[in-house]
Write a protein that holds these residues in place. Structure first.
Motif, PDB file in Angstrom:
ATOM      1  N   THR A 158       0.834  -1.187   0.000  1.00  0.00           N
ATOM      2  CA  THR A 158       0.000   0.000   0.000  1.00  0.00           C
ATOM      3  C   THR A 158       0.866   1.233   0.000  1.00  0.00           C
ATOM      4  O   THR A 158       1.936   1.282   0.598  1.00  0.00           O
ATOM      5  CB  THR A 158      -0.905  -0.009   1.239  1.00  0.00           C
ATOM      6  N   SER A 159       0.406   2.269  -0.670  1.00  0.00           N
ATOM      7  CA  SER A 159       1.264   3.448  -0.783  1.00  0.00           C
ATOM      8  C   SER A 159       0.481   4.761  -0.840  1.00  0.00           C
ATOM      9  O   SER A 159       1.013   5.779  -1.270  1.00  0.00           O
ATOM     10  CB  SER A 159       2.136   3.319  -2.038  1.00  0.00           C
ATOM     11  N   GLU A 160      -0.795   4.789  -0.464  1.00  0.00           N
ATOM     12  CA  GLU A 160      -1.548   6.021  -0.509  1.00  0.00           C
ATOM     13  C   GLU A 160      -0.946   7.049   0.448  1.00  0.00           C
ATOM     14  O   GLU A 160      -0.421   6.713   1.507  1.00  0.00           O
ATOM     15  CB  GLU A 160      -3.007   5.754  -0.107  1.00  0.00           C
ATOM     16  N   THR A 161      -0.996   8.305   0.094  1.00  0.00           N
ATOM     17  CA  THR A 161      -0.378   9.350   0.903  1.00  0.00           C
ATOM     18  C   THR A 161      -1.442  10.300   1.420  1.00  0.00           C
ATOM     19  O   THR A 161      -1.820  11.260   0.777  1.00  0.00           O
ATOM     20  CB  THR A 161       0.654  10.133   0.080  1.00  0.00           C
ATOM     21  N   GLN A 163       0.442  12.161   6.900  1.00  0.00           N
ATOM     22  CA  GLN A 163       1.592  11.325   7.147  1.00  0.00           C
ATOM     23  C   GLN A 163       2.633  12.050   7.976  1.00  0.00           C
ATOM     24  O   GLN A 163       2.872  13.238   7.800  1.00  0.00           O
ATOM     25  CB  GLN A 163       2.207  10.873   5.824  1.00  0.00           C
ATOM     26  N   PRO A 204       1.334   5.428   4.996  1.00  0.00           N
ATOM     27  CA  PRO A 204       1.994   4.857   3.814  1.00  0.00           C
ATOM     28  C   PRO A 204       3.353   4.220   4.083  1.00  0.00           C
ATOM     29  O   PRO A 204       3.932   3.645   3.161  1.00  0.00           O
ATOM     30  CB  PRO A 204       2.136   6.065   2.874  1.00  0.00           C
TER      31      PRO A 204
END
Length: 382
Positions: free
Chosen positions: A8-11, A14, A78
């Motif tokens: 997963t890499s949604e920003t 953060q 993320p």
């Protein structure tokens, strides 16, 4: 068999530390630990505030939805990743894949059941950053004990395994069986091609492999209190102990003999006893002549060996349901040629010297290597 890698890499919102390249990659192998994921990440956020870090949960398709929990958490965090593996299990292979996927120069492995004390991670990171190749968190270093996290029986077993592990690795560290350690990624990548994906104790494999390659690791230790399990399943089992003995024996040969072959041979050794028992029954109870007794015993031993190899030697690719019965037929077919030779050679030797059991054992030994090589390809699909 397939492996699905889902990172997963949604920003969204953060922390600052995710905007830069990570300094530390944490790898956490999981199975049925959905209830531990969020709490572990929360604890890590508290102790690693001054380190740029990421964490990868390597999940072996847990039925409790551990991977889904990780991926959901990764939508808002993320730096939380998931590798979901389909069709196979295994702690060592999970750790290897997790470390190989890391982005940082330093990687660490820890359990997801909250038994490992995350507060020692900054100290471990400082030691590796300061020059140590590998730092392990020991349950027995500096006066620590594992009383809270281990039963008395398991502690005795752990002490015995530690003695064997130190013998194999040539070290005198206090806890070579720990599953909590940190090392330079370049040292991991150096030994990675020679590591075994089979078994349970990846740290033992890394240390022994580096030594066998002529590049022993500079190892440091920190003590930690081994806590009681929060949620999830223990990874220790008779299967794990069986695989550990196989790994230790393999490393004693410098990796010349694969772990799977040694486990196959161990099952075969037990199969000798099964064979001789069936031989005696066929001869004494059923009144068969030697050739028919040997044939009966060979079929019984083949069946026993197939079942034990399926649950022990090839636990990470275990055949179930219809595939189990197809595998059994494949095992019979592959072993048929050496089985015929087995019976023929044994009968010939028996006729020459009438040494009943010597003849039987000689027939068994001639087929072991052939059976291993061919069933690994055709039955368990190497």
């Amino acid at each position: 068999m397939s492996i699905v890698m889902d990172r997963t890499s949604e920003t969204q919102s953060q922390p600052d530390h995710v905007n830069t390249e990570p300094q530390l990659s944490l790898v956490v192998p999981t199975y049925n630990e959905a209830g531990n994921v969020a709490l572990l990440v929360e604890k890590l956020e508290g102790v690693l505030a001054n380190i740029q870090w990421e964490i990868t949960f390597v999940d072996d398709n847990s039925p409790d939805g551990t991977a889904d929990v990780v991926k959901q958490l990764g939508k808002s965090k993320p730096y939380v990743h998931c590798i979901k593996r389909i069709g196979r299990r295994g702690l060592s292979s999970a750790c290897i894949e997790g470390m190989a996927s890391s982005n940082a120069d330093i990687v660490a492995v820890m359990d997801g059941d909250l038994q490992h004390d995350e507060t020692v991670l900054p100290q471990m990171f400082a030691m590796v950053s300061g020059g140590k190749d590998l730092v392990l968190a020991s349950r027995f270093y500096g006066g620590q004990t594992a009383e809270e996290g281990l039963t008395k029986f398991r502690e005795m077993g752990s002490n015995a395994a530690n003695w064997i592990a130190n013998l194999v690795t040539g070290t005198k560290i206090t806890d070579p069986m720990t599953g909590f350690f940190m090392l330079k990624r370049e040292r991991f990548e150096h030994v990675a091609p020679n590591l075994s994906s089979e078994g349970f104790k990846i740290l033992l494999d890394i240390i022994a492999t580096a030594r066998n390659m002529g590049a022993p690791l500079d190892i440091g230790e920190v003590g930690f209190k081994f806590r009681a399990r929060h949620e999830g399943e223990s990874k220790m089992s008779p299967l794990v102990a069986f695989q550990f003995v196989g790994l230790a024996a393999s490393k004693m040969t410098g990796g010349l003999l694969p772990v799977s072959f040694l486990l196959f041979a161990a099952v075969g050794s037990l199969g000798v006893l099964v064979h001789l028992g069936a031989l005696t029954i066929a001869s004494s109870w059923f009144g068969f002549n030697f050739t028919n007794s040997q044939l009966f015993a060979t079929i019984v031993a083949m069946t026993s060996n197939y079942h034990l190899n399926n649950i022990l030697t090839y636990a990470d690719r275990q055949l179930r349901g219809v595939k189990y019965w197809r595998g059994l037929l494949s095992f019979y077919a592959v072993c048929a040629i050496p089985a015929i030779a087995n019976v023929s050679v044994a009968a010939f030797l028996f006729e020459k010297n009438s040494l009943f059991y010597v003849a039987a054992i000689a027939g068994i030994l001639i087929s072991m290597v052939f059976n291993y090589a061919m069933t690994r390809i055709f039955t368990w699909g190497d």
